[in-house]
Design a protein around this motif. Structure first.
Motif, PDB file in Angstrom:
ATOM      1  N   LYS A 115      -0.470   2.396   4.166  1.00 51.68           N
ATOM      2  CA  LYS A 115      -1.828   2.190   4.127  1.00 51.68           C
ATOM      3  C   LYS A 115      -2.780   3.044   4.774  1.00 51.68           C
ATOM      4  O   LYS A 115      -3.641   3.508   4.255  1.00 51.68           O
ATOM      5  CB  LYS A 115      -1.864   0.875   5.173  1.00 51.68           C
ATOM      6  CG  LYS A 115      -3.304   0.241   5.291  1.00 51.68           C
ATOM      7  CD  LYS A 115      -3.163  -0.684   6.303  1.00 51.68           C
ATOM      8  CE  LYS A 115      -4.822  -1.513   6.331  1.00 51.68           C
ATOM      9  NZ  LYS A 115      -4.766  -2.521   7.294  1.00 51.68           N
ATOM     10  N   LYS A 174      -2.933   4.392   0.220  1.00 55.21           N
ATOM     11  CA  LYS A 174      -2.501   3.519  -0.511  1.00 55.21           C
ATOM     12  C   LYS A 174      -3.013   1.958  -0.772  1.00 55.21           C
ATOM     13  O   LYS A 174      -3.619   1.422   0.311  1.00 55.21           O
ATOM     14  CB  LYS A 174      -0.996   3.529  -0.695  1.00 55.21           C
ATOM     15  CG  LYS A 174      -0.363   4.962  -0.645  1.00 55.21           C
ATOM     16  CD  LYS A 174       0.359   4.922  -2.083  1.00 55.21           C
ATOM     17  CE  LYS A 174       0.961   6.409  -2.671  1.00 55.21           C
ATOM     18  NZ  LYS A 174       1.799   6.677  -1.476  1.00 55.21           N
ATOM     19  N   THR A 175      -3.316   1.448  -2.032  1.00 58.15           N
ATOM     20  CA  THR A 175      -3.585   0.110  -2.046  1.00 58.15           C
ATOM     21  C   THR A 175      -2.560  -0.592  -1.951  1.00 58.15           C
ATOM     22  O   THR A 175      -1.191  -0.478  -2.168  1.00 58.15           O
ATOM     23  CB  THR A 175      -4.533  -0.257  -3.339  1.00 58.15           C
ATOM     24  OG1 THR A 175      -3.561   0.065  -4.322  1.00 58.15           O
ATOM     25  CG2 THR A 175      -5.650   0.694  -3.229  1.00 58.15           C
ATOM     26  N   ASP A 183      -1.799  -3.105  -4.135  1.00 57.52           N
ATOM     27  CA  ASP A 183      -1.014  -2.978  -5.525  1.00 57.52           C
ATOM     28  C   ASP A 183      -0.187  -1.603  -5.705  1.00 57.52           C
ATOM     29  O   ASP A 183       0.670  -1.746  -6.234  1.00 57.52           O
ATOM     30  CB  ASP A 183      -2.096  -3.082  -6.706  1.00 57.52           C
ATOM     31  CG  ASP A 183      -2.605  -4.500  -6.784  1.00 57.52           C
ATOM     32  OD1 ASP A 183      -1.819  -5.411  -6.568  1.00 57.52           O
ATOM     33  OD2 ASP A 183      -3.813  -4.623  -6.996  1.00 57.52           O
ATOM     34  N   GLU A 184      -0.701  -0.500  -5.327  1.00 53.09           N
ATOM     35  CA  GLU A 184       0.178   0.606  -5.319  1.00 53.09           C
ATOM     36  C   GLU A 184       1.432   0.500  -4.511  1.00 53.09           C
ATOM     37  O   GLU A 184       2.339   0.988  -5.091  1.00 53.09           O
ATOM     38  CB  GLU A 184      -0.683   1.743  -4.765  1.00 53.09           C
ATOM     39  CG  GLU A 184      -1.907   2.405  -5.799  1.00 53.09           C
ATOM     40  CD  GLU A 184      -2.876   3.247  -5.224  1.00 53.09           C
ATOM     41  OE1 GLU A 184      -3.813   3.747  -5.825  1.00 53.09           O
ATOM     42  OE2 GLU A 184      -2.714   3.498  -4.028  1.00 53.09           O
ATOM     43  N   ILE A 185       1.448   0.054  -3.352  1.00 56.04           N
ATOM     44  CA  ILE A 185       2.509   0.001  -2.639  1.00 56.04           C
ATOM     45  C   ILE A 185       3.558  -0.994  -3.335  1.00 56.04           C
ATOM     46  O   ILE A 185       4.798  -0.622  -3.394  1.00 56.04           O
ATOM     47  CB  ILE A 185       2.294  -0.551  -1.053  1.00 56.04           C
ATOM     48  CG1 ILE A 185       1.364   0.536  -0.358  1.00 56.04           C
ATOM     49  CG2 ILE A 185       3.687  -0.752  -0.516  1.00 56.04           C
ATOM     50  CD1 ILE A 185       0.826  -0.053   0.799  1.00 56.04           C
ATOM     51  N   ALA A 199       3.820  -1.554  -6.099  1.00 55.85           N
ATOM     52  CA  ALA A 199       4.413  -1.093  -7.643  1.00 55.85           C
ATOM     53  C   ALA A 199       5.616  -0.028  -7.175  1.00 55.85           C
ATOM     54  O   ALA A 199       6.333   0.243  -8.295  1.00 55.85           O
ATOM     55  CB  ALA A 199       3.339  -0.303  -8.458  1.00 55.85           C
ATOM     56  N   THR A 200       5.585   0.297  -6.061  1.00 49.93           N
ATOM     57  CA  THR A 200       6.472   1.604  -5.869  1.00 49.93           C
ATOM     58  C   THR A 200       7.607   1.201  -4.698  1.00 49.93           C
ATOM     59  O   THR A 200       8.513   1.960  -4.719  1.00 49.93           O
ATOM     60  CB  THR A 200       5.934   2.804  -5.154  1.00 49.93           C
ATOM     61  OG1 THR A 200       4.894   2.558  -4.209  1.00 49.93           O
ATOM     62  CG2 THR A 200       4.942   3.429  -6.471  1.00 49.93           C
ATOM     63  N   ARG A 228       4.433  -8.642  -3.005  1.00 48.32           N
ATOM     64  CA  ARG A 228       2.898  -7.991  -2.968  1.00 48.32           C
ATOM     65  C   ARG A 228       2.133  -8.993  -1.879  1.00 48.32           C
ATOM     66  O   ARG A 228       1.505  -8.555  -0.898  1.00 48.32           O
ATOM     67  CB  ARG A 228       1.993  -8.428  -4.318  1.00 48.32           C
ATOM     68  CG  ARG A 228       0.993  -7.959  -4.399  1.00 48.32           C
ATOM     69  CD  ARG A 228       0.148  -8.513  -5.527  1.00 48.32           C
ATOM     70  NE  ARG A 228      -1.194  -7.792  -5.413  1.00 48.32           N
ATOM     71  CZ  ARG A 228      -2.237  -7.932  -4.664  1.00 48.32           C
ATOM     72  NH1 ARG A 228      -2.034  -8.906  -3.748  1.00 48.32           N
ATOM     73  NH2 ARG A 228      -3.457  -7.534  -4.507  1.00 48.32           N
TER      74      ARG A 228
END
Ligand SMILES: [Zn+2]
Length: 314
Positions: free
Chosen positions: A272, A276-277, A279-281, A283-284, A303
């Motif tokens: 954060k 990063k958003t 959703d980005e976190i 996804a990874t 999520r």
């Protein structure tokens, strides 16, 4: 407790050896409910402590000199088969139900026990059970139901605690502890000191990304510290923990799970800060390789927990 030494070694040998106790003494079909197939699996953990699985959260059944203490009573329709399973191991009456937290898969069977059974829970859980708010992360179909309202308030806790509560004496002693927010804001840890065993409820449901119920006070940022407190307080007092939904685990597993949850919150906080958003976190983020045997994250839960860290660190 002279004779417990050898028993403990033998039982723990089994636990360590194959990871799951195999002393299944019976399985039960609920009578009078054809087709429901409500089978309670009974595992004897100690001479007077049983793990009863199926139909929701794990139940502990502790047979004392004066009666039976039950920890958690499963989903709707599973209280009666649980009671049948208890009757198969002892003639003593159930005197006490302890609920580890508010969720329907741990408390709903309360209403199927005799109304004179004393129900005990953390004060926050007692409040949560009056409302029976579903977890935000579990989508609801149809209108909300409150099983306690439907049963005229039968099964709601009448006795509560905030930090600790001891019931019974000597070998019958049961100690309830609270170490802070996690799965909810009322997660009780139930200790059987004479047996060196405890039931951790869903704050330690198993090796997984936890369900963090913010609708009932759960916390993504605080769960790691709460688990740490549990380990520090109980890690030397007990040999094993009944988990909310998984196998019996060792204190070392609890210590690792506390670190896992702290690592998760710290990873998200760091990402954060790096811009990063959610959703980005989501996804990874992957379960770190050092955490062996952890279930792959349910995407929605992962999520949701990342979002909760964001909300709690505003
Ligand atoms: Zn739960």
């Amino acid at each position: 407790m002279k004779r417990s030494g050898m028993t403990r070694i033998a039982v723990l040998g089994t636990l360590v050896g194959i990871g799951l106790l195999t002393m299944t003494v019976a399985a039960f079909q609920r009578s009078g409910a054809p087709g429901r197939g409500n089978i309670v699996d009974v595992q004897r953990l100690r001479s007077n402590l049983y793990l009863m699985r199926g139909g929701g959260g794990n139940s502990a059944v502790f047979v004392t000199t004066t009666g039976v203490v039950v920890v958690d009573t499963k989903n709707p329709g599973w209280g009666a088969p649980l009671l049948e399973a208890i009757k198969s191991i002892t003639d003593k009456p159930v005197t006490t139900i302890i609920n580890t937290h508010t969720h329907g898969d741990h408390v709903s069977g309360n209403v199927e026990f005799p109304a004179n059974v004393e129900v005990i829970a953390h004060a926050n859980t007692a409040e949560n059970m009056k409302a029976m708010r579903p977890p935000a992360t579990i989508p609801q179909t149809g209108p909300p139901t409150n099983i306690f309202n439907q049963n005229g308030g039968v099964g709601l806790p009448k006795r509560t605690f905030t930090d600790t509560l001891t019931i019974g004496t000597g070998a019958d002693r049961v100690v309830l502890r609270y170490f802070g927010r996690g799965h909810t804001n009322g997660d009780a840890w139930v200790v059987f000191p004479a047996l060196r065993f405890a039931h951790a409820g869903d704050i330690f449901s198993g090796k997984n990304i936890p369900l963090l119920d913010s609708n009932n006070g759960g916390s993504a940022v605080e769960i790691g510290a709460s688990l740490d407190k549990g380990f520090l307080a109980l890690g030397t007092q007990v040999d094993a923990f009944i988990t909310g939904h998984s196998d019996v685990m060792m204190p070392a597993d609890l210590k690792e799970y506390a670190q896992f949850n702290k690592d998760f919150a710290n990873d998200v906080i760091a990402a954060k800060k790096a811009g990063k958003t959610v959703d980005e976190i989501a996804a990874t983020w992957k379960i770190p390789a050092k955490y062996v045997g952890y279930a792959d994250p349910i995407p929605e839960r992962l999520r949701g927990n990342i979002e909760l860290v964001f909300n709690e660190t505003k």
